[in-house]
Design a protein around this motif. Structure first.
Motif, PDB file in Angstrom:
ATOM      1  N   THR A   1       0.822  -1.213   0.000  1.00 48.27           N
ATOM      2  CA  THR A   1       0.000   0.000   0.000  1.00 48.27           C
ATOM      3  C   THR A   1       0.860   1.269   0.000  1.00 48.27           C
ATOM      4  OG1 THR A   1      -0.146  -0.126   2.425  1.00 48.27           O
ATOM      5  CG2 THR A   1      -1.928  -1.133   1.152  1.00 48.27           C
TER       6      THR A   1
ATOM      7  N   PHE B   1      -2.066  -1.531  -4.252  1.00 52.76           N
ATOM      8  CA  PHE B   1      -3.457  -1.548  -3.807  1.00 52.76           C
ATOM      9  C   PHE B   1      -3.835  -0.137  -3.340  1.00 52.76           C
ATOM     10  CE2 PHE B   1      -2.100  -5.920  -3.510  1.00 52.76           C
ATOM     11  CZ  PHE B   1      -3.204  -6.630  -3.960  1.00 52.76           C
TER      12      PHE B   1
ATOM     13  N   VAL C   1      -7.019   0.282  -0.967  1.00 51.71           N
ATOM     14  CA  VAL C   1      -6.721  -0.155   0.395  1.00 51.71           C
ATOM     15  C   VAL C   1      -5.866   0.889   1.103  1.00 51.71           C
ATOM     16  CG1 VAL C   1      -5.554  -1.905   1.784  1.00 51.71           C
ATOM     17  CG2 VAL C   1      -6.922  -2.602  -0.174  1.00 51.71           C
TER      18      VAL C   1
ATOM     19  N   ILE D   1      -7.700  -8.570   2.183  1.00 49.40           N
ATOM     20  CA  ILE D   1      -7.837  -8.174   0.775  1.00 49.40           C
ATOM     21  C   ILE D   1      -6.518  -8.353   0.033  1.00 49.40           C
ATOM     22  CG2 ILE D   1      -8.311  -6.238  -0.765  1.00 49.40           C
ATOM     23  CD1 ILE D   1     -10.185  -5.127   1.409  1.00 49.40           C
ATOM     24  N   VAL D   2      -5.441  -7.840   0.607  1.00 53.63           N
ATOM     25  CA  VAL D   2      -4.145  -7.845  -0.075  1.00 53.63           C
ATOM     26  C   VAL D   2      -3.619  -9.265  -0.257  1.00 53.63           C
ATOM     27  CG1 VAL D   2      -1.719  -7.179   0.162  1.00 53.63           C
ATOM     28  CG2 VAL D   2      -3.528  -5.510   0.607  1.00 53.63           C
TER      29      VAL D   2
ATOM     30  N   LEU E   1      -5.886 -11.201  -2.892  1.00 54.90           N
ATOM     31  CA  LEU E   1      -5.883 -10.733  -4.279  1.00 54.90           C
ATOM     32  C   LEU E   1      -4.488 -10.668  -4.899  1.00 54.90           C
ATOM     33  CD1 LEU E   1      -8.511  -7.822  -4.363  1.00 54.90           C
ATOM     34  CD2 LEU E   1      -8.839 -10.256  -4.818  1.00 54.90           C
ATOM     35  N   GLU E   2      -3.461 -10.523  -4.076  1.00 61.48           N
ATOM     36  CA  GLU E   2      -2.112 -10.322  -4.615  1.00 61.48           C
ATOM     37  C   GLU E   2      -1.665 -11.427  -5.565  1.00 61.48           C
ATOM     38  OE1 GLU E   2       1.839  -8.136  -2.925  1.00 61.48           O
ATOM     39  OE2 GLU E   2       0.885  -9.618  -1.632  1.00 61.48           O
TER      40      GLU E   2
ATOM     41  N   GLU F   1     -10.794  -4.886  -5.892  1.00 57.83           N
ATOM     42  CA  GLU F   1     -10.271  -4.180  -4.716  1.00 57.83           C
ATOM     43  C   GLU F   1     -11.250  -3.120  -4.236  1.00 57.83           C
ATOM     44  OE1 GLU F   1      -6.605  -1.198  -3.426  1.00 57.83           O
ATOM     45  OE2 GLU F   1      -6.838  -1.848  -5.516  1.00 57.83           O
TER      46      GLU F   1
ATOM     47  N   ALA G   1     -13.236 -11.920  -0.550  1.00 53.17           N
ATOM     48  CA  ALA G   1     -12.028 -11.776  -1.361  1.00 53.17           C
ATOM     49  C   ALA G   1     -11.698 -13.074  -2.094  1.00 53.17           C
ATOM     50  CB  ALA G   1     -10.854 -11.349  -0.476  1.00 53.17           C
TER      51      ALA G   1
END
Length: 481
Positions: free
Chosen positions: A99, A114, A117, A134-135, A138-139, A154, A194
């Motif tokens: 982030t 992101f 975020v 989330i990170v 999704l990463e 996101e 997610a």
């Protein structure tokens, strides 16, 4: 949207430290405000940890910040400076770097991986646990997913994680304005949503590890002192399904799993009542797991492909006096003589697990209800596709474990056994719907939820957030409204 941070953070902390003197309403409000304040502090810790890691990157050689402080890397420096565990330091750094905006070689700004975020973290709207969910989920998809799709995922997840039950500020009796509101969903639900997005972004996913598949087994041993010992090794996905459903059944007062080498009598559950007068969970975690298995067998007995018993699908037959069914008082019993309350008989009937037989005072059969009023297999599959699981926010019980609930009771609408009047509820929320404060109604064929008053002071209705394959489509519909 009003500010997330309390207006008087020092006052909030002082009140929190004197929690024993707080009333029930004050306790919940201060808890929410302290968490709102903590989001700012946690976000600052993540940002600082990422900056330490950036200044300790390997290409700086001996000029690395960590090297100049006698540490091997940035994570060790964060750990030593803060006293957190190595795992916590690593999580802070990974989230902070994901982030963190950077400056390129040409002097231009490189946006964070992101950005949504990052913005919500900095504003104090998003908690660190939800951001990590989330990170980290999704990463792995960023290398294969369409960038616009990943950005949409996101943004949708951040919007869901930062939605609160109350959008308007609370005016308290002392004239002050409250600066925090409970979130609609928790970090666990964010992670579940997610994962749905990750499956959409990367349908292929990673190949499952089947190295241990041949070792799976379950064995039932000879009865011992009236109980049947069970041993086995479960596949991870099977254990995860069992554990997830068990978590939905387990109250905060549940005892930990007892030592299997101890005698059953050595495990004494705590059956004291909670402070609000609600009965505490009287089962141990191990007993809950047993009951989950029992529920799974009941669910299996309802499926179309279940083995037959004397040519018929396994069906629980419940017998009750017609007058008792009308009055709601008295008792019913199963075909093997087991006593049931009228409330229990009605409830399992709603779930489609029973056939009801009515008798008069002399024992003559005066009513025979077929299972046609129950939701059919096709209807259940359609409702499961729409809802994805239990529709109560924060509940993570999957559709396979849920029961279909008549939103308008069958007694009030005999023709209401349609997909527009059915929604998924887990075993627990189905049985406590009338006493828990949650309410459900159907709007244009979709379930809408109203939270208990202590969560949403405005008492507004909101569309459920589905966890099934239709989730993305329903999100678009909600935004259009």
């Amino acid at each position: 949207m009003y500010e997330s941070a309390p207006r008087d953070p020092c006052g909030v902390v002082r009140r929190a430290l004197d929690a024993v003197s707080l009333s029930d309403d004050e306790l919940v409000r201060i808890l929410t405000e302290v968490e709102s304040l903590a989001r700012f502090v946690d976000a600052a810790g993540v940002r600082l940890a990422a900056e330490v890691a950036h200044r300790s990157r390997r290409e700086l050689g001996g000029e690395r910040l960590s090297a100049r402080r006698g540490c091997r890397n940035g994570a060790e420096l964060v750990q030593r400076a803060t006293g957190v565990s190595g795992a916590s330091a690593g999580r802070r750094i990974r989230l902070g770097l994901a982030t963190r905006a950077d400056v390129g070689l040409a002097g231009g700004e490189i946006p964070a991986r992101f950005p949504a975020v990052a913005e919500s973290l900095a504003a104090g709207d998003l908690g660190v646990e939800a951001a990590q969910a989330i990170v980290t989920t999704l990463e792995p998809t960023l290398g294969v997913a369409d960038p616009s799709h990943a950005a949409a995922a996101e943004a949708d997840l951040v919007a869901a994680a930062t939605e609160t039950w109350t959008d308007e500020p609370e005016h308290r009796a002392d004239g002050a304005i409250g600066g925090a509101a409970p979130p609609v969903i928790d970090a666990d639900t964010v992670r579940v949503q997610a994962k749905v997005w990750a499956e959409y972004l990367d349908p292929d996913g990673s190949a499952p590890d089947e190295r241990d598949e041949e070792r799976r087994f379950m064995a039932l041993h000879r009865p011992r002192r009236g109980l049947v010992p069970v041993t086995g090794l479960l596949l991870p996905q099977v254990a995860a399904m069992l554990r997830t459903y068990a978590d939905a059944w387990t109250s905060p007062r549940t005892e930990p799993v007892p030592d299997p080498t101890r005698a059953p009598g050595d495990c004494v559950p705590d059956d004291a009542a909670d402070g609000d007068g609600a009965p505490a969970e009287t089962r141990s975690r191990a007993q809950v797991m047993h009951d989950v298995l029992a529920t799974a067998l009941n669910v299996a007995a309802r499926v179309v492909d279940a083995p037959s018993v004397a040519g018929n699908a396994p069906t629980l037959v419940v017998v009750a006096r017609e007058s008792d069914l009308v009055s709601g008082e008295g008792a019913a019993q199963t075909d093997d003589g087991t006593a049931l309350s009228i409330t229990a008989a009605r409830h399992v009937g709603c779930a489609g697990a029973v056939q009801r037989v009515g008798i008069d005072a002399a024992g003559r059969i005066v009513g025979l209800w077929s299972s046609e009023r129950c939701f059919t297999g096709a209807q259940r599959r359609a409702i499961a596709l729409r809802d994805g699981g239990c529709v109560i926010p924060g509940c993570h019980v999957s559709a396979a474990w849920c029961e279909v609930h008549h939103v308008v009771p069958h007694a009030d609408d005999p023709d209401g056994t349609t997909t527009d009047n059915g929604t998924l509820l887990c075993w627990h929320h189905h049985r406590t719907l009338e006493t828990s404060g949650w309410a459900i109604r159907m709007v244009d064929g979709l379930p809408w939820i109203k939270a208990p008053g202590w969560l949403d002071r405005a008492g507004r209705w909101r569309p459920s957030r589905p966890g099934g394959p239709t989730a993305a489509g329903q999100s678009r519909v909600r935004r259009q409204r």
